[in-house]
Scaffold this active site. Sequence first.
Site, PDB file in Angstrom:
ATOM      1  N   HIS A 255      -1.375  -4.302   5.293  1.00 12.35           N
ATOM      2  CA  HIS A 255      -0.949  -5.696   5.461  1.00 12.35           C
ATOM      3  C   HIS A 255      -2.172  -6.579   5.344  1.00 12.35           C
ATOM      4  CE1 HIS A 255       0.909  -9.266   7.240  1.00 12.35           C
ATOM      5  NE2 HIS A 255       2.068  -8.683   6.960  1.00 12.35           N
ATOM      6  N   ASP A 308       8.186  -3.354   6.638  1.00 13.97           N
ATOM      7  CA  ASP A 308       9.116  -2.886   5.609  1.00 13.97           C
ATOM      8  C   ASP A 308       9.449  -1.405   5.721  1.00 13.97           C
ATOM      9  OD1 ASP A 308       9.525  -5.282   3.974  1.00 13.97           O
ATOM     10  OD2 ASP A 308       7.367  -5.176   3.746  1.00 13.97           O
TER      11      ASP A 308
HETATM   12  N1  ACO Z   1      -1.390   2.820   0.127  1.00  8.55           N
HETATM   13  C1  ACO Z   1      -2.568   3.295  -0.336  1.00  8.55           C
HETATM   14  N2  ACO Z   1      -3.733   2.614  -0.269  1.00  8.55           N
HETATM   15  C2  ACO Z   1      -3.679   1.386   0.288  1.00  8.55           C
HETATM   16  C3  ACO Z   1      -2.497   0.843   0.802  1.00  8.55           C
HETATM   17  C4  ACO Z   1      -1.319   1.602   0.698  1.00  8.55           C
HETATM   18  N3  ACO Z   1      -0.153   1.127   1.154  1.00  8.55           N
HETATM   19  N4  ACO Z   1      -2.742  -0.388   1.281  1.00  8.55           N
HETATM   20  C5  ACO Z   1      -4.039  -0.608   1.072  1.00  8.55           C
HETATM   21  N5  ACO Z   1      -4.616   0.467   0.474  1.00  8.55           N
HETATM   22  C6  ACO Z   1      -5.991   0.614   0.092  1.00  8.55           C
HETATM   23  C7  ACO Z   1      -6.222   0.000  -1.287  1.00  8.55           C
HETATM   24  O1  ACO Z   1      -6.074   0.945  -2.311  1.00  8.55           O
HETATM   25  C8  ACO Z   1      -7.624  -0.536  -1.176  1.00  8.55           C
HETATM   26  O2  ACO Z   1      -8.510   0.533  -1.428  1.00  8.55           O
HETATM   27  P1  ACO Z   1      -9.795   0.366  -2.410  1.00  8.55           P
HETATM   28  O3  ACO Z   1     -10.633  -0.685  -1.727  1.00  8.55           O
HETATM   29  O4  ACO Z   1     -10.417   1.724  -2.419  1.00  8.55           O
HETATM   30  O5  ACO Z   1      -9.262  -0.085  -3.722  1.00  8.55           O
HETATM   31  C9  ACO Z   1      -7.779  -0.913   0.286  1.00  8.55           C
HETATM   32  O6  ACO Z   1      -6.784  -0.140   1.002  1.00  8.55           O
HETATM   33  C10 ACO Z   1      -7.519  -2.401   0.538  1.00  8.55           C
HETATM   34  O7  ACO Z   1      -6.316  -2.752  -0.093  1.00  8.55           O
HETATM   35  P2  ACO Z   1      -5.984  -4.255  -0.632  1.00  8.55           P
HETATM   36  O8  ACO Z   1      -4.935  -4.180  -1.671  1.00  8.55           O
HETATM   37  O9  ACO Z   1      -7.272  -4.926  -0.991  1.00  8.55           O
HETATM   38  O10 ACO Z   1      -5.434  -4.956   0.674  1.00  8.55           O
HETATM   39  P3  ACO Z   1      -4.627  -6.333   0.707  1.00  8.55           P
HETATM   40  O11 ACO Z   1      -4.822  -6.899   2.053  1.00  8.55           O
HETATM   41  O12 ACO Z   1      -4.985  -7.204  -0.439  1.00  8.55           O
HETATM   42  O13 ACO Z   1      -3.135  -5.868   0.443  1.00  8.55           O
HETATM   43  C11 ACO Z   1      -0.987  -4.987   0.786  1.00  8.55           C
HETATM   44  C12 ACO Z   1      -2.222  -5.653   1.436  1.00  8.55           C
HETATM   45  C13 ACO Z   1      -0.625  -5.705  -0.524  1.00  8.55           C
HETATM   46  C14 ACO Z   1       0.190  -5.120   1.730  1.00  8.55           C
HETATM   47  C15 ACO Z   1      -1.319  -3.505   0.530  1.00  8.55           C
HETATM   48  O14 ACO Z   1      -1.647  -2.872   1.739  1.00  8.55           O
HETATM   49  C16 ACO Z   1      -0.177  -2.775  -0.178  1.00  8.55           C
HETATM   50  O15 ACO Z   1      -0.107  -2.815  -1.397  1.00  8.55           O
HETATM   51  N6  ACO Z   1       0.731  -2.098   0.595  1.00  8.55           N
HETATM   52  C17 ACO Z   1       1.869  -1.419   0.031  1.00  8.55           C
HETATM   53  C18 ACO Z   1       2.999  -2.408  -0.255  1.00  8.55           C
HETATM   54  C19 ACO Z   1       3.644  -2.917   1.009  1.00  8.55           C
HETATM   55  O16 ACO Z   1       4.008  -2.181   1.918  1.00  8.55           O
HETATM   56  N7  ACO Z   1       3.834  -4.258   1.055  1.00  8.55           N
HETATM   57  C20 ACO Z   1       4.461  -4.936   2.193  1.00  8.55           C
HETATM   58  C21 ACO Z   1       3.462  -5.689   2.998  1.00  8.55           C
HETATM   59  S1  ACO Z   1       4.216  -6.440   4.408  1.00  8.55           S
HETATM   60  C22 ACO Z   1       4.911  -7.849   3.827  1.00  8.55           C
HETATM   61  O17 ACO Z   1       4.444  -8.477   2.943  1.00  8.55           O
HETATM   62  C23 ACO Z   1       6.195  -8.308   4.472  1.00  8.55           C
END
Ligand code: ACO
Length: 370
Positions: A255, A308
């Site tokens: 998140h 979610d």
């Molecule tokens: N699975 C695997 N790796 C992850 C996940 C995940 N769910 N979430 C974050 N990471 C990793 C990324 O790969 C990244 O690694 P890296 O730096 O080696 O590339 C690191 O953690 C940081 O991730 P970001 O994408 O920079 O984090 P951000 O804060 O921008 O994104 C997000 C948050 C979009 C929710 C992300 O965690 C994600 O894609 N989650 C899966 C989708 C999801 O569940 N979305 C719902 C969010 S809740 C809502 O909006 C109501």
Amino acid sequence: MDTPFRSGLEGVIVAETEISHVDGANGRLIYRGGYHIEEVADRSYEELVHLLLYGRLPDWGELAATTAGLMKQRELNDAARAALAGLSTSADPMDALRTVLSAQGAQRGVAQPTAAEAIAVTAAAATAVAACHRHRQGLPLPEARMDLGHVANFLYQLHGREPDQAQVRWLETYFVVTADHALSPSTFTAQIVGSTGSDLWSAIVAAVGALKGPAHGGATVEATRMLERVGGPEHAESFVLDVLSHRGRLMGFGHREYRRYDPRARILADVCQAANPGYHAVARAVEDVALRELARRHPDRPNLTNVDYFAGGVLSGVGIPPDFFTCMFAAARTVGWAAHVVEYVARGERIVSPASRWIGPDARAAWRHQ
Ligand code: ACO
């Protein structure tokens, strides 16, 4: 000095609000009046609507008034029914919802953002989702029941049968915990529209459009589809390792703001266990491995379970098909969108009109010499 450019507005404060607060560092969601989400999770949706719109939990008389306001305005008008009838039964549910709410608002006429109008659009949003679901099945929408609460009536109109009391309670908890979440992209969208002096229905229709995007409202269905692919709790370990080894994302984890377990996920996990034990068993098995592996790979950046992850289990447990999950989010969130717009407008805040940085070519020579 140039104002710095922040991609995605990350960290930029664009409004002040007392509707809700996300304290991501401590894993807290605070609703209006200072209530932790856990304190109000068992309240009725009507009480929550009153809290978000008027700033306090209602006394008996206030609750009766808010309940009556929602009840009296739950019918769709002729324009909304005609707009839905004109759509194909294969229309995307969010497109259908947007269309129905737009028509409902158009027939009401220009409505300035007020708490009273917020109740009207909140009431209509749930009926509109039920109507879109019935339309897709080629079934008529049952007349709204005036002896049922907001969530019970929604389930009645959706399924066309007496709602099961346990299902009503499960779905009511979902509605309460997803009713607002500070300035999410869809809430900000609604606020921008409201800031221009436009009407509340236009703001809500715009928010539905923003929520439709898979990066925003689509994660619940993605998490559900992912868990369907696992094939049972015994495959959790190999499934998670496989996703991560291909640099895939585990849906329902991570998140932008929460660095602790999302408090809404904790509440919905318990509901999911009761509503959908099969989903819950797979989800817990995957979660154990996912949290371990994500912590190992990103020790400095916690990516924990988000709202979610268990929401899909709750929604499918009450008979909602996955392609309607985002509509459900919209029906629950409409009051939050509306509350933010009403608050922004009531404060007399300025129109939202940010700047952009020019990265095009220099001015054309012909004009430069004029
Ligand atoms: N699975 C695997 N790796 C992850 C996940 C995940 N769910 N979430 C974050 N990471 C990793 C990324 O790969 C990244 O690694 P890296 O730096 O080696 O590339 C690191 O953690 C940081 O991730 P970001 O994408 O920079 O984090 P951000 O804060 O921008 O994104 C997000 C948050 C979009 C929710 C992300 O965690 C994600 O894609 N989650 C899966 C989708 C999801 O569940 N979305 C719902 C969010 S809740 C809502 O909006 C109501």
